[in-house]
Design an enzyme around this catalytic site. Structure first.
Site, PDB file in Angstrom:
ATOM      1  N   ARG A 209       0.840  -1.212   0.000  1.00 40.62           N
ATOM      2  CA  ARG A 209       0.000   0.000   0.000  1.00 40.62           C
ATOM      3  C   ARG A 209       0.866   1.249   0.000  1.00 40.62           C
ATOM      4  NH1 ARG A 209      -1.546   3.267   4.032  1.00 40.62           N
ATOM      5  NH2 ARG A 209      -0.639   1.859   5.608  1.00 40.62           N
TER       6      ARG A 209
ATOM      7  N   HIS B 165       2.135 -10.444  15.302  1.00 44.64           N
ATOM      8  CA  HIS B 165       1.865  -9.019  15.151  1.00 44.64           C
ATOM      9  C   HIS B 165       1.440  -8.416  16.497  1.00 44.64           C
ATOM     10  CE1 HIS B 165       1.446  -8.802  10.562  1.00 44.64           C
ATOM     11  NE2 HIS B 165       2.214  -7.785  10.906  1.00 44.64           N
TER      12      HIS B 165
END
Length: 213
Positions: free
Chosen positions: A89, A165
């Site tokens: 992105r 994460h």
């Protein structure tokens, strides 16, 4: 038992990356019974895997746990699967922004973590730390490293590995109203539990942790 644990440097305009802050803390606080090797990977598609491969070849760890930041998540996320695609992105810290590119052109479509992810999630929740099994590590540098790490495992029998994460720190979330966060002390406590369960559990638990969409 030799353990390699990695974080990342800051990216995306952030001044810090909690993955490296928590990894460096757990390395400082680890007891003498563990050989814990900590490393900060660059948030770069190419540089991250080059450094990771050098670390694995140099240290030949029994266990590798890679840690990354997932801003917007509220829990410690045990990643289940890495996919063979880069689709960025935003550019990485070297300015590279691959779109729809395979990580390994001849590699498998996906690899699964070899950590006992559900046993870890249960242990974290029992300790009062929000945790979840995640079925996507994204398509940025974290997934790139996760996929590359599991691809390395194919050639190093006996080495177990996986990806975790962690959320924003409170000071990061304060700049983005509504974003969830977690204190650094809780992240460090979570990593200690992840290490312990990964070392103690040869097989995973069978618990429901699927998602509908």
């Amino acid at each position: 038992m030799k353990i390699l644990i990695t974080g990342f440097d800051a990216f995306g305009g952030e001044a810090v990356n909690p993955s490296w802050l928590s990894v460096s803390r757990i390395c400082q606080e680890a007891g003498d019974e563990l050989t814990l090797i900590g490393a900060c990977l660059p948030t770069e598609f190419s540089g991250s895997l080059t450094m990771l491969q050098q670390l694995v070849e140099s240290h030949r760890p029994d266990l590798v746990i890679a840690v990354g930041q997932a801003g917007g998540r509220s829990s410690i996320s045990l990643e289940r699967v890495a996919i063979n695609i880069d689709d960025a992105r935003i550019p990485d810290n070297a300015g590279w922004q691959p779109i729809d590119e395979p990580i390994h052109p001849a590699g498998e479509a996906a690899y699964f973590s070899s950590l006992p992810i559900k046993a870890i999630v249960q242990a974290l929740r029992t300790a009062g730390i929000p945790a979840e099994v995640s079925n996507t590590a994204g398509t940025y540098v974290c997934n790139h490293v996760f996929y590359g790490l599991m691809h390395l495992c194919r050639h190093l029998p006996g080495m177990r590995a996986g990806f975790v994460h962690i959320p924003y720190l409170p000071e990061q979330a304060a700049k983005q109203p509504g974003a969830p966060s977690m204190a650094l002390d809780d992240m460090v406590r979570a990593l200690a539990i992840i290490l312990r369960i990964s070392l103690d559990s040869g097989t995973d638990l069978r618990l429901n942790a699927g998602t509908e969409c």
